[in-house]
Design a protein around this motif. Structure first.
Motif, mmCIF file in Angstrom:
data_model
loop_
_atom_site.group_PDB
_atom_site.id
_atom_site.type_symbol
_atom_site.label_atom_id
_atom_site.label_comp_id
_atom_site.label_asym_id
_atom_site.label_seq_id
_atom_site.Cartn_x
_atom_site.Cartn_y
_atom_site.Cartn_z
ATOM 1 N N GLY A 199 0.853 -1.177 0.000
ATOM 2 C CA GLY A 199 0.000 0.000 0.000
ATOM 3 C C GLY A 199 0.892 1.231 0.000
ATOM 4 O O GLY A 199 2.125 1.133 -0.080
ATOM 5 N N VAL A 200 0.306 2.388 0.123
ATOM 6 C CA VAL A 200 1.030 3.653 0.042
ATOM 7 C C VAL A 200 2.152 3.737 1.081
ATOM 8 O O VAL A 200 3.312 3.980 0.736
ATOM 9 N N ASP A 201 1.832 3.568 2.364
ATOM 10 C CA ASP A 201 2.834 3.747 3.417
ATOM 11 C C ASP A 201 4.000 2.769 3.286
ATOM 12 O O ASP A 201 5.159 3.165 3.380
ATOM 13 N N ASP A 202 3.688 1.497 3.059
ATOM 14 C CA ASP A 202 4.752 0.501 2.933
ATOM 15 C C ASP A 202 5.629 0.769 1.717
ATOM 16 O O ASP A 202 6.849 0.630 1.763
ATOM 17 N N PHE A 203 5.011 1.159 0.597
ATOM 18 C CA PHE A 203 5.800 1.455 -0.601
ATOM 19 C C PHE A 203 6.724 2.642 -0.371
ATOM 20 O O PHE A 203 7.902 2.605 -0.739
ATOM 21 N N LEU A 204 6.211 3.703 0.241
ATOM 22 C CA LEU A 204 7.042 4.891 0.463
ATOM 23 C C LEU A 204 8.181 4.599 1.437
ATOM 24 O O LEU A 204 9.292 5.097 1.260
ATOM 25 N N ARG A 205 7.938 3.778 2.440
ATOM 26 C CA ARG A 205 9.029 3.363 3.349
ATOM 27 C C ARG A 205 10.079 2.560 2.590
ATOM 28 O O ARG A 205 11.276 2.768 2.753
ATOM 29 N N TYR A 206 9.637 1.631 1.766
ATOM 30 C CA TYR A 206 10.553 0.818 0.961
ATOM 31 C C TYR A 206 11.391 1.714 0.039
ATOM 32 O O TYR A 206 12.605 1.577 -0.039
ATOM 33 N N ALA A 207 10.738 2.628 -0.658
ATOM 34 C CA ALA A 207 11.430 3.517 -1.597
ATOM 35 C C ALA A 207 12.456 4.388 -0.879
ATOM 36 O O ALA A 207 13.543 4.636 -1.402
ATOM 37 N N ALA A 208 12.135 4.830 0.321
ATOM 38 C CA ALA A 208 13.064 5.681 1.082
ATOM 39 C C ALA A 208 14.325 4.912 1.479
ATOM 40 O O ALA A 208 15.402 5.498 1.574
ATOM 41 N N ARG A 209 14.214 3.616 1.700
ATOM 42 C CA ARG A 209 15.368 2.801 2.087
ATOM 43 C C ARG A 209 16.281 2.463 0.915
ATOM 44 O O ARG A 209 17.427 2.082 1.119
ATOM 45 N N LEU A 210 15.766 2.555 -0.309
ATOM 46 C CA LEU A 210 16.542 2.143 -1.479
ATOM 47 C C LEU A 210 17.790 2.983 -1.714
ATOM 48 O O LEU A 210 18.806 2.472 -2.137
ATOM 49 N N GLY A 211 17.687 4.253 -1.520
ATOM 50 C CA GLY A 211 18.758 5.169 -1.878
ATOM 51 C C GLY A 211 18.212 6.219 -2.821
ATOM 52 O O GLY A 211 17.081 6.126 -3.300
ATOM 53 N N ARG A 212 19.011 7.189 -3.098
ATOM 54 C CA ARG A 212 18.584 8.342 -3.907
ATOM 55 C C ARG A 212 18.508 7.988 -5.382
ATOM 56 O O ARG A 212 19.432 7.404 -5.941
ATOM 57 N N THR A 213 17.401 8.330 -6.014
ATOM 58 C CA THR A 213 17.241 8.170 -7.460
ATOM 59 C C THR A 213 17.713 9.454 -8.118
ATOM 60 O O THR A 213 17.204 10.537 -7.795
ATOM 61 N N SER A 214 18.687 9.342 -9.025
ATOM 62 C CA SER A 214 19.207 10.550 -9.661
ATOM 63 C C SER A 214 18.371 10.966 -10.867
ATOM 64 O O SER A 214 18.270 12.147 -11.163
ATOM 65 N N ASN A 215 17.794 10.002 -11.578
ATOM 66 C CA ASN A 215 16.877 10.363 -12.657
ATOM 67 C C ASN A 215 16.094 9.148 -13.108
ATOM 68 O O ASN A 215 16.450 8.013 -12.819
ATOM 69 N N VAL A 216 15.004 9.426 -13.818
ATOM 70 C CA VAL A 216 14.145 8.394 -14.382
ATOM 71 C C VAL A 216 13.892 8.769 -15.838
ATOM 72 O O VAL A 216 13.540 9.902 -16.139
ATOM 73 N N ILE A 217 14.093 7.795 -16.709
ATOM 74 C CA ILE A 217 13.844 7.994 -18.136
ATOM 75 C C ILE A 217 12.798 6.969 -18.557
ATOM 76 O O ILE A 217 12.883 5.801 -18.164
ATOM 77 N N PHE B 286 23.195 2.595 -9.641
ATOM 78 C CA PHE B 286 22.848 1.330 -10.277
ATOM 79 C C PHE B 286 21.656 1.572 -11.195
ATOM 80 O O PHE B 286 20.700 2.256 -10.819
ATOM 81 N N VAL B 287 21.692 1.008 -12.411
ATOM 82 C CA VAL B 287 20.587 1.174 -13.360
ATOM 83 C C VAL B 287 19.572 0.058 -13.150
ATOM 84 O O VAL B 287 19.924 -1.121 -13.140
ATOM 85 N N ILE B 288 18.319 0.452 -12.963
ATOM 86 C CA ILE B 288 17.214 -0.499 -12.848
ATOM 87 C C ILE B 288 16.263 -0.226 -14.001
ATOM 88 O O ILE B 288 15.792 0.897 -14.169
ATOM 89 N N GLN B 289 16.008 -1.246 -14.794
ATOM 90 C CA GLN B 289 15.033 -1.124 -15.872
ATOM 91 C C GLN B 289 13.804 -1.943 -15.520
ATOM 92 O O GLN B 289 13.907 -3.004 -14.901
ATOM 93 N N ALA B 290 12.641 -1.431 -15.932
ATOM 94 C CA ALA B 290 11.400 -2.134 -15.633
ATOM 95 C C ALA B 290 10.358 -1.845 -16.706
ATOM 96 O O ALA B 290 10.353 -0.768 -17.303
ATOM 97 N N ALA B 291 9.500 -2.829 -16.927
ATOM 98 C CA ALA B 291 8.273 -2.601 -17.685
ATOM 99 C C ALA B 291 7.267 -2.122 -16.647
ATOM 100 O O ALA B 291 7.096 -2.755 -15.605
ATOM 101 N N VAL B 292 6.647 -0.980 -16.909
ATOM 102 C CA VAL B 292 5.832 -0.324 -15.884
ATOM 103 C C VAL B 292 4.430 -0.034 -16.408
ATOM 104 O O VAL B 292 4.256 0.379 -17.555
ATOM 105 N N THR B 293 3.450 -0.249 -15.531
ATOM 106 C CA THR B 293 2.081 0.164 -15.803
ATOM 107 C C THR B 293 1.607 0.992 -14.616
ATOM 108 O O THR B 293 1.722 0.559 -13.469
ATOM 109 N N ARG B 294 1.135 2.191 -14.886
ATOM 110 C CA ARG B 294 0.547 3.043 -13.856
ATOM 111 C C ARG B 294 -0.920 3.280 -14.226
ATOM 112 O O ARG B 294 -1.221 3.639 -15.353
ATOM 113 N N MET B 295 -1.804 3.069 -13.263
ATOM 114 C CA MET B 295 -3.226 3.312 -13.479
ATOM 115 C C MET B 295 -3.621 4.534 -12.654
ATOM 116 O O MET B 295 -3.434 4.551 -11.431
#
Length: 140
Positions: free
Chosen positions: A58-76, A108-117
């Protein structure tokens, strides 16, 4: 790079178009503290399916997880498709993120196939209702 006034606008009112919502979502990823902007863009019942192990958050768990990952410098994003069905829009793309898991090392480069609704809220703005990210190996 996100202009500060854009960030403030997103935090106080949902984007009026799906394209604005997508732009705000992607720009927020590279902010020093993306959590307030990401939270403002997410529907309170949003579900996020992500990571190599297939977390469902859910929202809270995802945001906590994302905060632990490290800084994202950009998204393409590449090969973006947007389909709107009344109050719902589905955005599909290939996404490439550069994440500094260890601050002093090369991101580190992370690539993903993404769907946002995205769905419209009571005020007519767009909120993220579902996010699916399936990691993929870099080409070549």
């Amino acid at each position: 790079m996100t202009h500060p006034s854009t960030t403030a606008a997103v935090a106080t009112s949902p984007p009026a178009t799906v394209e604005e919502a997508e732009a705000a979502w992607l720009a927020a990823q590279a902010l020093p503290d993306p959590e307030p902007v990401l939270r403002a863009l997410m529907h309170s019942d949003c579900v996020v399916v992500h990571a190599a192990v297939g977390h469902i958050h859910g929202v809270d768990d995802f945001l906590r997880y994302a905060a632990r990952l490290g800084r994202t410098s950009n998204v393409i994003v590449h090969d973006v498709t947007v389909r709107t069905f009344g109050p719902t829009a589905v955005v599909s793309c290939l996404q490439e993120m550069r994440v500094a898991f260890v601050p002093e090392l090369t991101p580190f480069v992370i690539q993903a196939a993404v769907t946002r609704m995205w769905v419209t809220d009571e005020q007519g703005g767009w909120k993220l209702a579902h996010l699916q990210m399936a990691r993929r190996l870099p080409p070549g």
